[in-house]
Design an enzyme around this catalytic site. Sequence first.
Site, PDB file in Angstrom:
ATOM      1  N   ARG A 217       0.820  -1.221   0.000  1.00  0.00           N
ATOM      2  CA  ARG A 217       0.000   0.000   0.000  1.00  0.00           C
ATOM      3  C   ARG A 217       0.853   1.271   0.000  1.00  0.00           C
ATOM      4  O   ARG A 217       0.332   2.385  -0.183  1.00  0.00           O
ATOM      5  CB  ARG A 217      -0.930  -0.008   1.222  1.00  0.00           C
TER       6      ARG A 217
ATOM      7  N   TRP B 165      11.929   7.829   6.512  1.00  0.00           N
ATOM      8  CA  TRP B 165      12.917   7.027   7.233  1.00  0.00           C
ATOM      9  C   TRP B 165      13.069   5.639   6.649  1.00  0.00           C
ATOM     10  O   TRP B 165      14.145   5.041   6.735  1.00  0.00           O
ATOM     11  CB  TRP B 165      12.660   7.033   8.732  1.00  0.00           C
TER      12      TRP B 165
ATOM     13  N   ASN C 274       6.672  12.980   5.832  1.00  0.00           N
ATOM     14  CA  ASN C 274       6.481  11.571   6.166  1.00  0.00           C
ATOM     15  C   ASN C 274       6.596  10.691   4.916  1.00  0.00           C
ATOM     16  O   ASN C 274       7.299   9.687   4.878  1.00  0.00           O
ATOM     17  CB  ASN C 274       5.091  11.467   6.805  1.00  0.00           C
TER      18      ASN C 274
ATOM     19  N   ARG D  99       3.760  16.897   8.504  1.00  0.00           N
ATOM     20  CA  ARG D  99       4.660  16.215   9.433  1.00  0.00           C
ATOM     21  C   ARG D  99       5.844  15.623   8.676  1.00  0.00           C
ATOM     22  O   ARG D  99       5.817  15.474   7.455  1.00  0.00           O
ATOM     23  CB  ARG D  99       3.925  15.109  10.194  1.00  0.00           C
TER      24      ARG D  99
ATOM     25  N   GLN E 261       9.297  12.664   9.522  1.00  0.00           N
ATOM     26  CA  GLN E 261       9.545  11.355  10.125  1.00  0.00           C
ATOM     27  C   GLN E 261      10.931  11.413  10.750  1.00  0.00           C
ATOM     28  O   GLN E 261      11.637  12.417  10.620  1.00  0.00           O
ATOM     29  CB  GLN E 261       9.454  10.233   9.075  1.00  0.00           C
TER      30      GLN E 261
ATOM     31  N   GLU F 190      -5.348   9.678   5.474  1.00  0.00           N
ATOM     32  CA  GLU F 190      -5.213   8.260   5.114  1.00  0.00           C
ATOM     33  C   GLU F 190      -5.781   7.321   6.168  1.00  0.00           C
ATOM     34  O   GLU F 190      -5.895   6.113   5.932  1.00  0.00           O
ATOM     35  CB  GLU F 190      -3.733   7.926   4.848  1.00  0.00           C
TER      36      GLU F 190
ATOM     37  N   GLY G 134       7.030   7.441  13.260  1.00  0.00           N
ATOM     38  CA  GLY G 134       7.220   6.165  12.582  1.00  0.00           C
ATOM     39  C   GLY G 134       6.681   5.001  13.386  1.00  0.00           C
ATOM     40  O   GLY G 134       6.390   3.945  12.830  1.00  0.00           O
TER      41      GLY G 134
ATOM     42  N   ASP H  90       3.781   4.084  14.662  1.00  0.00           N
ATOM     43  CA  ASP H  90       2.329   4.278  14.732  1.00  0.00           C
ATOM     44  C   ASP H  90       1.633   2.916  14.695  1.00  0.00           C
ATOM     45  O   ASP H  90       1.452   2.369  13.620  1.00  0.00           O
ATOM     46  CB  ASP H  90       1.847   5.188  13.606  1.00  0.00           C
TER      47      ASP H  90
ATOM     48  N   GLU I 280       6.767  -6.565   5.876  1.00  0.00           N
ATOM     49  CA  GLU I 280       6.969  -5.286   6.559  1.00  0.00           C
ATOM     50  C   GLU I 280       7.432  -5.469   7.997  1.00  0.00           C
ATOM     51  O   GLU I 280       8.261  -4.710   8.503  1.00  0.00           O
ATOM     52  CB  GLU I 280       5.649  -4.518   6.523  1.00  0.00           C
TER      53      GLU I 280
END
Length: 529
Positions: A134, A141, A178, A187, A189, A260, A290, A292, A476
């Site tokens: 996605r 980062w 980000n 924002r 990161q 999002e 990062g 989250d 991931e």
Amino acid sequence: MKIRSFIWATTAFLMLVSTAQAQPSPAELYGSLFERVQMEKLFPDGKTFVDATPRADPDAIMVAYRQQPPRDREALRAFILAHFTVPGVNDHDAADLRDHVRSLWSTLIRQPVVPKAGSSALPMPAPFVVPGGRFREMYYWDSYFTMLGLAVDGQQPLIESMLADFTATIETQGHIPNGMRTYYLSRSQPPFYALMLDLSKDDSRTLAARRLTALRKEHDFWMKGASCLDADRACARVVKMPDGSLLNRYWDDRDTPRDESWAEDVATAAQADAPKAVTYRHLRAGAESGWDFSARWFAEPQKISTIRTTDIVPVDLNSLMLAMEQRIELRCRAAGDTICANDYAAMAKRRKAAIDRYLWVGREGRYADWDRRARKSTAVVSAATLYPLFVGAASPEQVKAVSATVRTTLLASGGLRTTPIPTGQQWDSPNGWAPLQWVAIDGLARNGETALARDIAGRWIGTVAAAYAETGKMLEKYDVEERRPGGGGEYPLQDGFGWTNGVASAILDRYPDIMAGFQLEHSRAAAVN
């Protein structure tokens, strides 16, 4: 002779056909096990299991099944994957991991972007690598850890072109967002741009000057809150500590639900005691971190509605800010700008002292985040404790203490835990993440803790390789407790995956013998099964 060979071959073939005709079908061979697999639709296509190859004698498999029938669907899947090679599921050879990563780079490359009207994409002047799944755009980062793999996999031109994109973005936007979408512009990161520049091989003086200007501009972005500090002793991303020193926090310039994750944020704010705008800001700041999301940011570890990210002074962010200031000093000095070099050297010295004063908890042997409301360290032990080691800010005594904490609290069978707290959030136990493994491995290794660094590397690669052997994918995040694909969070597990690929390549380049050890372990396990 040719006629005789043909007759022999034909006879052998007919014997094989006769034998095959006499063999029972999978339904007949595996009876109740077969019925359970098919009726529970363990695999979406009913043909998948019937084409599987047993790893042991079918009778022995059925004896094992009857002696200890799997209690649920998850256990049944584990049993099948342990006893069968299933097409398209666990028929991947872990030995191919490094080659697989190298082949993935081309699939993750995207060409320069000229946004269409109404699109959320930001302009990108040069080719870049995306994480995958996605995540269809370049992220801040993530890209540093992706670059680590590009560096050892012969993809240096991609590193330079991604740096061109980041430099141009700072020049046009004032910071690196980000991700490269309009809805991320409020924002950033974790600031890795300074460390990314260390990976460049381009020594052009003109380019060095341009990059230094961009790096100083990024520092200005993080520190601009210093000009608006109020009675609350905080503004934007800057916090004034009790002794007057300045440290940084995560923040977001907006206080609305994230574009999002709009529905998720509205639901969280509805459960919170704080005003909705305050909760939205905390959620957005958590996204800037990062992490989250994680118990690091919660007043009550099991409740995301108690999120308070902007009240926390994080050890990882301030370690990266220290690294940025030190590199600006060095680049200014190389450019002959002594005033600039001395200014940033002084900033770095003050920040290092503040990190030691407020973020080091000697009695607990760890670096910790600091709660500016409670005026004390937070209780959550996390992998962020290794960032000062990663940037070279820890003393030998601090290194030794942190290493002990890692061994007792954060080290799991499959790698480094993010935190030891199981919350259902993706940046908590049981999940482990590639960037945090690298920060730990590199930070420990550069501070003399080579055995622990290699141990973490071996455990992590074992987890990644096992999941690759089962799924054929780089993921991931991973469950480092059970050494399997990770879970939790507000979206499904993604594959691709940029920073996992990059860290895997970097580890295998540094420790080329690790995979051989894993392959031996895997072969023994298969033989037992």
